[in-house]
Design an enzyme around this catalytic site. Structure first.
Site, PDB file in Angstrom:
ATOM      1  N   ILE A  14       0.844  -1.201   0.000  1.00  0.00           N
ATOM      2  CA  ILE A  14       0.000   0.000   0.000  1.00  0.00           C
ATOM      3  C   ILE A  14       0.881   1.254   0.000  1.00  0.00           C
ATOM      4  O   ILE A  14       0.606   2.221  -0.723  1.00  0.00           O
ATOM      5  CB  ILE A  14      -0.966   0.014   1.208  1.00  0.00           C
ATOM      6  CG1 ILE A  14      -1.885  -1.211   1.169  1.00  0.00           C
ATOM      7  CG2 ILE A  14      -1.811   1.286   1.210  1.00  0.00           C
ATOM      8  CD1 ILE A  14      -2.860  -1.319   2.340  1.00  0.00           C
ATOM      9  N   HIS A 176     -14.547  -2.051  10.273  1.00  0.00           N
ATOM     10  CA  HIS A 176     -13.989  -2.614   9.036  1.00  0.00           C
ATOM     11  C   HIS A 176     -13.732  -4.106   9.262  1.00  0.00           C
ATOM     12  O   HIS A 176     -12.610  -4.534   9.484  1.00  0.00           O
ATOM     13  CB  HIS A 176     -12.698  -1.874   8.690  1.00  0.00           C
ATOM     14  CG  HIS A 176     -12.047  -2.369   7.433  1.00  0.00           C
ATOM     15  ND1 HIS A 176     -12.661  -2.342   6.215  1.00  0.00           N
ATOM     16  CD2 HIS A 176     -10.807  -2.893   7.216  1.00  0.00           C
ATOM     17  CE1 HIS A 176     -11.839  -2.830   5.300  1.00  0.00           C
ATOM     18  NE2 HIS A 176     -10.714  -3.181   5.885  1.00  0.00           N
TER      19      HIS A 176
HETATM   20  O1  TXD Z   1      -9.081  -0.835   4.394  1.00  0.00           O
HETATM   21  C1  TXD Z   1      -8.074  -0.994   5.047  1.00  0.00           C
HETATM   22  N1  TXD Z   1      -7.869  -0.291   6.137  1.00  0.00           N
HETATM   23  C2  TXD Z   1      -7.068  -1.974   4.632  1.00  0.00           C
HETATM   24  C3  TXD Z   1      -6.008  -2.294   5.551  1.00  0.00           C
HETATM   25  C4  TXD Z   1      -7.116  -2.595   3.356  1.00  0.00           C
HETATM   26  C5  TXD Z   1      -6.118  -3.462   2.971  1.00  0.00           C
HETATM   27  C6  TXD Z   1      -4.992  -3.806   3.836  1.00  0.00           C
HETATM   28  N2  TXD Z   1      -5.051  -3.229   5.127  1.00  0.00           N
HETATM   29  C7  TXD Z   1      -3.934  -3.387   6.066  1.00  0.00           C
HETATM   30  O2  TXD Z   1      -2.901  -2.471   5.714  1.00  0.00           O
HETATM   31  C8  TXD Z   1      -3.232  -4.734   6.078  1.00  0.00           C
HETATM   32  O3  TXD Z   1      -3.983  -5.679   6.802  1.00  0.00           O
HETATM   33  C9  TXD Z   1      -1.947  -4.363   6.772  1.00  0.00           C
HETATM   34  O4  TXD Z   1      -2.138  -4.312   8.188  1.00  0.00           O
HETATM   35  C10 TXD Z   1      -1.654  -2.937   6.272  1.00  0.00           C
HETATM   36  C11 TXD Z   1      -0.544  -2.831   5.230  1.00  0.00           C
HETATM   37  O5  TXD Z   1      -0.845  -3.629   4.114  1.00  0.00           O
HETATM   38  P1  TXD Z   1       0.259  -3.865   2.960  1.00  0.00           P
HETATM   39  O6  TXD Z   1      -0.368  -4.740   1.953  1.00  0.00           O
HETATM   40  O7  TXD Z   1       0.865  -2.586   2.551  1.00  0.00           O
HETATM   41  O8  TXD Z   1       1.335  -4.727   3.792  1.00  0.00           O
HETATM   42  P2  TXD Z   1       2.905  -4.904   3.479  1.00  0.00           P
HETATM   43  O9  TXD Z   1       3.148  -4.908   2.012  1.00  0.00           O
HETATM   44  O10 TXD Z   1       3.361  -6.074   4.279  1.00  0.00           O
HETATM   45  O11 TXD Z   1       3.548  -3.568   4.059  1.00  0.00           O
HETATM   46  C12 TXD Z   1       3.638  -3.309   5.419  1.00  0.00           C
HETATM   47  C13 TXD Z   1       4.981  -2.669   5.644  1.00  0.00           C
HETATM   48  C14 TXD Z   1       6.165  -3.608   5.382  1.00  0.00           C
HETATM   49  O12 TXD Z   1       7.006  -3.066   4.385  1.00  0.00           O
HETATM   50  C15 TXD Z   1       6.878  -3.684   6.741  1.00  0.00           C
HETATM   51  O13 TXD Z   1       8.285  -3.809   6.644  1.00  0.00           O
HETATM   52  C16 TXD Z   1       6.464  -2.357   7.344  1.00  0.00           C
HETATM   53  O14 TXD Z   1       5.098  -2.222   7.010  1.00  0.00           O
HETATM   54  N3  TXD Z   1       6.665  -2.267   8.791  1.00  0.00           N
HETATM   55  C17 TXD Z   1       7.029  -1.131   9.393  1.00  0.00           C
HETATM   56  N4  TXD Z   1       7.276   0.099   8.900  1.00  0.00           N
HETATM   57  C18 TXD Z   1       7.646   1.048   9.781  1.00  0.00           C
HETATM   58  N5  TXD Z   1       7.751   0.837  11.125  1.00  0.00           N
HETATM   59  C19 TXD Z   1       7.481  -0.392  11.641  1.00  0.00           C
HETATM   60  N6  TXD Z   1       7.594  -0.595  12.972  1.00  0.00           N
HETATM   61  C20 TXD Z   1       7.112  -1.428  10.773  1.00  0.00           C
HETATM   62  N7  TXD Z   1       6.802  -2.740  10.930  1.00  0.00           N
HETATM   63  C21 TXD Z   1       6.506  -3.244   9.723  1.00  0.00           C
END
Ligand code: TXD
Length: 312
Positions: A14, A176
């Site tokens: 995302i 949600h």
């Molecule tokens: O409608 C909605 N709200 C949603 C929510 C719709 C679809 C997905 N939704 C949720 O968004 C999904 O269940 C996840 O909890 C989040 C993020 O989804 P995404 O598909 O972007 O997940 P990724 O590709 O795994 O990216 C998450 C990133 C990844 O690169 C990790 O390394 C990073 O988060 N990450 C962090 N970044 C910064 N700081 C910390 N502590 C951290 N931990 C993990």
């Protein structure tokens, strides 16, 4: 080109989608933040290199350091883990809460005036946790889900009627999760109320598909969840704030007595502008809709009690 600072915490699926959309829209300069080394740097450089192709003067950077959030006008948080087939959003509660807590503590230090949009699941509990950890005013901390859920319902209605999705407006409210509520009387097709064009039985099938739409994509992707439409939905909220659009969007907002709920985040239509959530709009509900909405609020309450029990 608007030179505001927009931070994307989480540079995954995302986060990357949002960085590209923001650069195309030139809504501000973009900082991608992630714990994984190289990914935020690589994604931001990749988009930087494409700017002459898309005629964008946005400046992008990537970092592993929360200090680089300093002075952000908007922060969109997707940090966390997504679900895999067989998992519900609620299964992510423990792991994602600890991440949201860390990000919230950093935001409190670095970007106290930011408008914060939380996307991480389970959404309503995570945005509640973010507001609690940061102590930011509730109108400046919101959750993205309703824009997406409403867009999904609008898509299914448009497909069923054979009309353009841009002419369909829909409202999906509540938490949600599986209990989200689609409102038959709140769908309009080019200004025509949906009940004049579609029977309730057909609508109920589309509403059921909407409630399961995230799971449908998880089952197809097998290794993550939806990201294009969630990313675009969060950008729509950022745009409403940055451009003071007074947009009517459904999002997770802190309720203070509206709908008979107090102190909980839940998906409701709001007016979004430069002050963040400027007003909560109250939709009138029939008895069945009210019962379904209350049931959804109950599900959110259960998750929030867990957060309250675990927060320091
Ligand atoms: O409608 C909605 N709200 C949603 C929510 C719709 C679809 C997905 N939704 C949720 O968004 C999904 O269940 C996840 O909890 C989040 C993020 O989804 P995404 O598909 O972007 O997940 P990724 O590709 O795994 O990216 C998450 C990133 C990844 O690169 C990790 O390394 C990073 O988060 N990450 C962090 N970044 C910064 N700081 C910390 N502590 C951290 N931990 C993990």
């Amino acid at each position: 080109m608007c030179r505001k600072k927009i931070a994307l915490v989480g540079a995954g699926q995302i986060g990357g989608t949002m960085a590209l959309a923001l650069a195309q829209k030139q809504l501000g300069d973009i900082v991608l933040v992630d714990v994984v080394e190289g990914v935020p740097q690589g994604k931001s450089l990749d988009i930087m290199e494409g700017r002459s192709v898309i005629n964008s003067s946005a400046i992008l950077s990537g970092t592993n350091n929360y200090a680089d959030l300093a002075g952000s006008d908007v922060v969109i948080v997707t940090a966390g883990v997504p679900r895999k087939p067989g998992m519900s959003r609620d299964d992510l509660l423990g792991i994602n809460y600890s991440i949201i807590e860390k990000v919230g503590i950093a935001l409190k230090e670095t970007a106290p005036n930011a408008f914060v949009i939380v996307v991480t699941n389970p959404l309503d509990a995570m945005v509640y946790a973010m507001q609690k950890v940061t102590g930011f005013p509730a109108n400046k901390v919101v959750g993205m889900a309703g824009v997406l859920d409403s867009a999904r319902l609008a898509c299914f209605v448009a497909m069923e009627l054979g009309v353009s999705a841009e002419d369909v407006q829909a409202v999906v409210m509540g938490g949600h999760g599986d209990t989200m509520v689609s409102f038959y009387n709140c769908v309009s097709v080019g200004g025509i109320p949906l009940p004049q064009l579609m029977n309730k039985e057909t609508f109920d099938k589309l509403a059921a598909r909407t409630a399961n739409a995230g799971g449908e994509i998880v089952n197809l992707l097998k290794n993550g969840s939806a990201f294009y439409s969630p990313g675009l939905s969060a950008i729509k909220m950022a745009e409403a704030y940055l451009l003071d659009k007074k947009s009517v969007l459904t999002c997770a907002a802190m309720l203070n007595g509206e709908y008979g709920v107090k102190g909980l985040y839940c998906g409701v239509p709001v007016v979004m502008g430069a002050k963040g959530v400027e007003k909560i709009l109250e939709v009138s509900m029939n008895d069945a809709e009210k019962a379904a909405f209350d049931n959804s609020v109950k599900a959110v309450k259960g998750l929030v009690e867990w957060v309250d029990g675990h927060s320091k």
